[in-house]
Design a protein around this motif. Structure first.
Motif, PDB file in Angstrom:
ATOM      1  N   ILE A 133       3.634   0.429 -16.901  1.00 46.28           N
ATOM      2  CA  ILE A 133       3.718  -1.033 -17.015  1.00 46.28           C
ATOM      3  C   ILE A 133       2.953  -1.695 -15.871  1.00 46.28           C
ATOM      4  CG2 ILE A 133       5.303  -2.996 -17.006  1.00 46.28           C
ATOM      5  CD1 ILE A 133       5.348  -1.381 -19.564  1.00 46.28           C
ATOM      6  N   ASP A 134       2.868  -1.008 -14.742  1.00 45.54           N
ATOM      7  CA  ASP A 134       2.133  -1.498 -13.579  1.00 45.54           C
ATOM      8  C   ASP A 134       0.635  -1.347 -13.863  1.00 45.54           C
ATOM      9  OD1 ASP A 134       0.801  -1.710 -11.095  1.00 45.54           O
ATOM     10  OD2 ASP A 134       2.639  -1.192 -10.035  1.00 45.54           O
ATOM     11  N   GLU A 135      -0.074  -2.451 -14.046  1.00 48.28           N
ATOM     12  CA  GLU A 135      -1.486  -2.408 -14.426  1.00 48.28           C
ATOM     13  C   GLU A 135      -2.354  -1.718 -13.376  1.00 48.28           C
ATOM     14  OE1 GLU A 135      -2.890  -6.257 -15.423  1.00 48.28           O
ATOM     15  OE2 GLU A 135      -1.560  -6.493 -17.159  1.00 48.28           O
ATOM     16  N   GLU A 136      -2.060  -1.952 -12.098  1.00 49.96           N
ATOM     17  CA  GLU A 136      -2.841  -1.323 -11.041  1.00 49.96           C
ATOM     18  C   GLU A 136      -2.688   0.192 -11.087  1.00 49.96           C
ATOM     19  OE1 GLU A 136      -3.540  -1.649  -6.207  1.00 49.96           O
ATOM     20  OE2 GLU A 136      -1.622  -2.259  -7.058  1.00 49.96           O
ATOM     21  N   ILE A 137      -1.454   0.661 -11.268  1.00 44.45           N
ATOM     22  CA  ILE A 137      -1.208   2.098 -11.335  1.00 44.45           C
ATOM     23  C   ILE A 137      -1.795   2.688 -12.602  1.00 44.45           C
ATOM     24  CG2 ILE A 137       0.577   3.878 -11.399  1.00 44.45           C
ATOM     25  CD1 ILE A 137       0.147   2.443  -8.691  1.00 44.45           C
ATOM     26  N   GLU A 138      -1.716   1.945 -13.701  1.00 44.43           N
ATOM     27  CA  GLU A 138      -2.306   2.413 -14.948  1.00 44.43           C
ATOM     28  C   GLU A 138      -3.806   2.638 -14.782  1.00 44.43           C
ATOM     29  OE1 GLU A 138      -2.914   1.041 -19.611  1.00 44.43           O
ATOM     30  OE2 GLU A 138      -1.617  -0.129 -18.305  1.00 44.43           O
ATOM     31  N   GLU A 139      -4.481   1.734 -14.074  1.00 48.57           N
ATOM     32  CA  GLU A 139      -5.916   1.875 -13.837  1.00 48.57           C
ATOM     33  C   GLU A 139      -6.207   3.111 -12.990  1.00 48.57           C
ATOM     34  OE1 GLU A 139      -9.629  -0.571 -11.738  1.00 48.57           O
ATOM     35  OE2 GLU A 139      -7.734  -1.599 -12.164  1.00 48.57           O
ATOM     36  N   ILE A 175       0.836  -1.199   0.000  1.00 45.23           N
ATOM     37  CA  ILE A 175       0.000   0.000   0.000  1.00 45.23           C
ATOM     38  C   ILE A 175       0.873   1.252   0.000  1.00 45.23           C
ATOM     39  CG2 ILE A 175      -1.790   1.280   1.223  1.00 45.23           C
ATOM     40  CD1 ILE A 175      -2.742  -1.345   0.001  1.00 45.23           C
ATOM     41  N   ALA A 176       1.950   1.213   0.771  1.00 44.60           N
ATOM     42  CA  ALA A 176       2.853   2.367   0.822  1.00 44.60           C
ATOM     43  C   ALA A 176       3.447   2.650  -0.550  1.00 44.60           C
ATOM     44  CB  ALA A 176       3.962   2.129   1.842  1.00 44.60           C
ATOM     45  N   GLU A 177       3.812   1.594  -1.282  1.00 42.30           N
ATOM     46  CA  GLU A 177       4.371   1.772  -2.625  1.00 42.30           C
ATOM     47  C   GLU A 177       3.353   2.452  -3.534  1.00 42.30           C
ATOM     48  OE1 GLU A 177       7.227   1.298  -5.821  1.00 42.30           O
ATOM     49  OE2 GLU A 177       7.313   1.438  -3.636  1.00 42.30           O
ATOM     50  N   LYS A 178       2.095   2.119  -3.360  1.00 41.91           N
ATOM     51  CA  LYS A 178       1.038   2.746  -4.147  1.00 41.91           C
ATOM     52  C   LYS A 178       0.947   4.244  -3.828  1.00 41.91           C
ATOM     53  CE  LYS A 178      -3.791   1.818  -5.419  1.00 41.91           C
ATOM     54  NZ  LYS A 178      -4.977   0.971  -5.131  1.00 41.91           N
ATOM     55  N   VAL A 179       1.092   4.572  -2.547  1.00 42.83           N
ATOM     56  CA  VAL A 179       1.054   5.980  -2.135  1.00 42.83           C
ATOM     57  C   VAL A 179       2.282   6.718  -2.659  1.00 42.83           C
ATOM     58  CG1 VAL A 179       0.902   7.573  -0.182  1.00 42.83           C
ATOM     59  CG2 VAL A 179      -0.275   5.376  -0.087  1.00 42.83           C
ATOM     60  N   PHE A 180       3.442   6.056  -2.624  1.00 42.95           N
ATOM     61  CA  PHE A 180       4.653   6.672  -3.185  1.00 42.95           C
ATOM     62  C   PHE A 180       4.442   7.023  -4.661  1.00 42.95           C
ATOM     63  CE2 PHE A 180       7.299   3.973  -0.024  1.00 42.95           C
ATOM     64  CZ  PHE A 180       7.105   4.908   0.974  1.00 42.95           C
ATOM     65  N   LYS A 181       3.787   6.131  -5.380  1.00 35.79           N
ATOM     66  CA  LYS A 181       3.549   6.365  -6.806  1.00 35.79           C
ATOM     67  C   LYS A 181       2.577   7.523  -7.019  1.00 35.79           C
ATOM     68  CE  LYS A 181       4.586   1.581  -8.078  1.00 35.79           C
ATOM     69  NZ  LYS A 181       4.070   0.273  -8.526  1.00 35.79           N
ATOM     70  N   ALA A 182       1.552   7.601  -6.172  1.00 32.84           N
ATOM     71  CA  ALA A 182       0.611   8.719  -6.269  1.00 32.84           C
ATOM     72  C   ALA A 182       1.331  10.041  -5.986  1.00 32.84           C
ATOM     73  CB  ALA A 182      -0.542   8.518  -5.292  1.00 32.84           C
ATOM     74  N   ALA A 183       2.186  10.036  -4.965  1.00 31.19           N
ATOM     75  CA  ALA A 183       2.950  11.243  -4.626  1.00 31.19           C
ATOM     76  C   ALA A 183       3.907  11.610  -5.760  1.00 31.19           C
ATOM     77  CB  ALA A 183       3.718  11.021  -3.325  1.00 31.19           C
ATOM     78  N   TRP A 184       4.525  10.592  -6.373  1.00 25.14           N
ATOM     79  CA  TRP A 184       5.420  10.830  -7.519  1.00 25.14           C
ATOM     80  C   TRP A 184       4.665  11.554  -8.629  1.00 25.14           C
ATOM     81  CZ3 TRP A 184       5.876  10.260 -12.665  1.00 25.14           C
ATOM     82  CH2 TRP A 184       7.149  10.280 -13.248  1.00 25.14           C
ATOM     83  N   HIS A 185       3.482  11.055  -8.950  1.00 22.73           N
ATOM     84  CA  HIS A 185       2.712  11.642 -10.053  1.00 22.73           C
ATOM     85  C   HIS A 185       2.243  13.056  -9.724  1.00 22.73           C
ATOM     86  CE1 HIS A 185       2.534   8.495 -13.084  1.00 22.73           C
ATOM     87  NE2 HIS A 185       2.474   7.621 -12.095  1.00 22.73           N
TER      88      HIS A 185
END
Length: 283
Positions: free
Chosen positions: A234-240, A82-92
């Protein structure tokens, strides 16, 4: 007169995300920049709210130049995912902000910083008021820590977090240990020492003893070119998640289309640069 219709709270654990606008007070206090920041902040609020929701989180509250978001964790073993998902949101959010300034043309560019922590014993408040108004609030030691971490400057994407939730194979951000001195502890933590022993900050430098073969570099470059060229992850979850966010942007206020165009134009220029780098590597 009591305006509360219902007031309830429950214990929750999850990832806390606090985002802070750098030097916002100085912008608000200057006649030269106050109009820019007043135009920018509502756009950041709208953008961040929709980004958090698109990535599966809850937008808890906005305090003028800082927002607090929450991502539930069902099991402790899922905290890094979950933290990695938040890191990606913060990155974007950092990337979108840096590239487009959310469609504002300020005299001085606005920047954002992120504090991301793991709250094990949070209290999530749900307040239902007369007239149908509904609001959320959140308290906890890691919530306080996240607010404090958001004041610390780090390299792009400007994330400060805890070692406990950093994955070794993080794809969007690389982190380095940060050791605060006495001055840092007083400045950022008001002398408190809770949580300061495992602070990590985003970094642009390669890890020690890092080496990579030229062929591995080419593979990574080709992957990046594919993502930029097709405007995908490439990450399908992040792409969605990004697709949901893009759809919200397209249907948002008038300035949203300008922001999307600015980001796409930046991606086009970056793609040209990446392809030129690939050509040089071949030669």
């Amino acid at each position: 007169m009591n305006t509360f219709k219902e007031f309830k709270f429950e214990r929750r654990k999850g990832i806390v995300w606090v985002c802070d606008v750098i030097k916002s007070s100085s912008y608000l206090n200057s006649n030269d920049t106050v109009e820019d920041i007043e135009e920018y902040l509502p756009r950041l609020y709208w953008t961040a709210n929709n980004l958090v929701n698109s990535f599966g989180g809850k937008f808890i509250k906005w305090t003028g130049d800082v927002f607090l978001a929450w991502f539930d964790i069902d099991l402790d073993r899922n905290k890094k995912r979950i933290a990695e998902k938040v890191f990606k949101a913060a990155w974007h959010l950092t990337f979108l902000n840096n590239v487009t300034q959310l469609g504002v043309k300020p005299q001085t560019k606005f920047g954002v910083r992120h504090g991301i922590t793991y709250e094990k014993d949070g209290l999530l408040f749900e307040i239902q008021e007369q007239g149908g108004h509904h609001s959320l609030d959140l308290i906890g030691r890691a919530v306080v820590l996240a607010f404090r971490l958001s004041g610390i400057q780090a390299k792009f994407p400007s994330i400060v977090t805890e070692k406990e939730i950093v994955s070794e194979n993080s794809t969007y951000s690389k982190f380095d240990k940060w050791n605060p001195n006495e001055s840092d502890i007083l400045k950022f933590f008001k002398g408190e020492t809770f949580g300061i022993e495992g602070i990590m900050i985003s970094t642009e430098k390669a890890p020690e003893n890092y080496s990579e073969k030229i062929e591995d570099s080419k593979k990574k470059l080709n992957k990046l070119i594919h993502e930029v060229d097709n405007n995908i992850s490439i990450d399908e979850e992040i792409e969605e998640c990004l697709f949901k966010f893009l759809e919200l942007m397209k249907s948002g206020p008038h300035w949203c289309n300008d922001v999307v165009k600015l980001e796409l134009e930046f991606n086009r220029k970056m793609l040209e640069a990446l392809k030129e780098t690939k050509r040089i590597l071949k030669d």
